[in-house]
Motif scaffolding. Structure first.
Motif, PDB file in Angstrom:
ATOM      1  N   VAL A  44      44.764  37.396  36.645  1.00 23.73           N
ATOM      2  CA  VAL A  44      46.132  37.874  36.391  1.00 23.73           C
ATOM      3  C   VAL A  44      47.098  36.694  36.559  1.00 23.73           C
ATOM      4  O   VAL A  44      47.358  36.236  37.668  1.00 23.73           O
ATOM      5  CB  VAL A  44      46.503  39.035  37.350  1.00 23.73           C
ATOM      6  CG1 VAL A  44      47.882  39.587  36.990  1.00 23.73           C
ATOM      7  CG2 VAL A  44      45.451  40.142  37.303  1.00 23.73           C
ATOM      8  N   GLU A 102      43.488  38.369  41.532  1.00 25.87           N
ATOM      9  CA  GLU A 102      44.940  38.345  41.766  1.00 25.87           C
ATOM     10  C   GLU A 102      45.294  37.315  42.829  1.00 25.87           C
ATOM     11  O   GLU A 102      44.481  37.002  43.703  1.00 25.87           O
ATOM     12  CB  GLU A 102      45.389  39.726  42.282  1.00 25.87           C
ATOM     13  CG  GLU A 102      46.023  40.618  41.232  1.00 25.87           C
ATOM     14  CD  GLU A 102      47.448  40.202  40.869  1.00 25.87           C
ATOM     15  OE1 GLU A 102      47.813  39.030  41.052  1.00 25.87           O
ATOM     16  OE2 GLU A 102      48.185  41.057  40.396  1.00 25.87           O
ATOM     17  N   ASP A 103      46.527  36.835  42.792  1.00 26.39           N
ATOM     18  CA  ASP A 103      47.001  35.935  43.850  1.00 26.39           C
ATOM     19  C   ASP A 103      47.356  36.724  45.105  1.00 26.39           C
ATOM     20  O   ASP A 103      47.000  36.353  46.216  1.00 26.39           O
ATOM     21  CB  ASP A 103      48.221  35.123  43.379  1.00 26.39           C
ATOM     22  CG  ASP A 103      49.317  35.981  42.759  1.00 26.39           C
ATOM     23  OD1 ASP A 103      49.111  37.202  42.568  1.00 26.39           O
ATOM     24  OD2 ASP A 103      50.395  35.433  42.469  1.00 26.39           O
TER      25      ASP A 103
END
Ligand code: IMP
Ligand code: MG
Length: 179
Positions: A44, A102-103
């Motif tokens: 993402v 995701e981060d």
């Protein structure tokens, strides 16, 4: 050491060496969990670009990778709770084992949105791997969240891909806002 980005001040929270170490551990875990199949990783963008790059280098089983781009912060320090879908991917994920990368999971809104959207495409499974998690900020429970790098407090962070007003993504360490 403190650093200033635009009008805000930050100090180090997680050093690059600790990030590297944690990614190696998570990478091993993912290889072991997915050795029975060829997983599809969905990164993402933008915030997770460094995490995806470093994590994928630890994966030594056959895998595929694609990207999507979602936005909810628009350069600020708080989620707007409105998600903008900037880039979609064309890969057919029907019957595939999907791992979202995701981060950070903050309110959980983005993860929830993406998981619902992917479910329509009928993958065999969907799991989520996030470098950071702010447990106290979660508004929705995310059962798919299987791999978490670090749990952190609810303040605003930058560095290692994460930005403030599009800046700070290049920092090697992760910093938290102090002012
Ligand atoms: P959520 O939808 O509230 O869970 O937020 C998810 C997205 O907001 C993340 O993928 C990040 O891109 C961004 N975000 C959340 N917290 C932070 C932060 O502390 N710094 C920078 N970006 C953040
Ligand atoms: Mg993100």
């Amino acid at each position: 050491m403190k650093t200033k980005i635009a009008d805000l001040e930050f100090e180090p929270l997680i050093k690059a060496e600790a990030i590297d170490e944690r990614i190696k551990t998570i990478g091993k875990q993912i290889c072991s969990d997915y050795k029975h199949c060829v997983p599809v990783f969905i990164g993402v963008l933008n915030g997770s670009f460094l995490f995806i790059a470093d994590l994928i280098k630890q994966i030594d089983i056959p895998c595929e990778i694609t990207f999507t781009k979602l936005a909810s912060y628009y350069g600020g320090t708080k989620s707007t709770l409105k998600i903008r879908d900037d880039i979609d991917f064309a890969m057919d994920i029907k019957g595939r084992e999907v791992l979202i990368i995701e981060d950070i999971v903050d309110t959980g809104n983005t993860a929830h949105y993406l998981i619902e959207k992917l479910q329509v495409k009928e993958p065999a499974s969907i799991k989520l791997c996030s470098l950071l998690l702010k447990p106290a900020s979660l508004l929705k429970k995310i059962d798919e969240l299987k791999y978490v790098g670090f749990e952190i407090e609810s303040g605003f962070v930058v560095g290692y891909g994460l930005d403030y007003k599009e800046m700070g993504r290049n920092l090697k360490d992760i910093y938290k806002r102090v002012k």
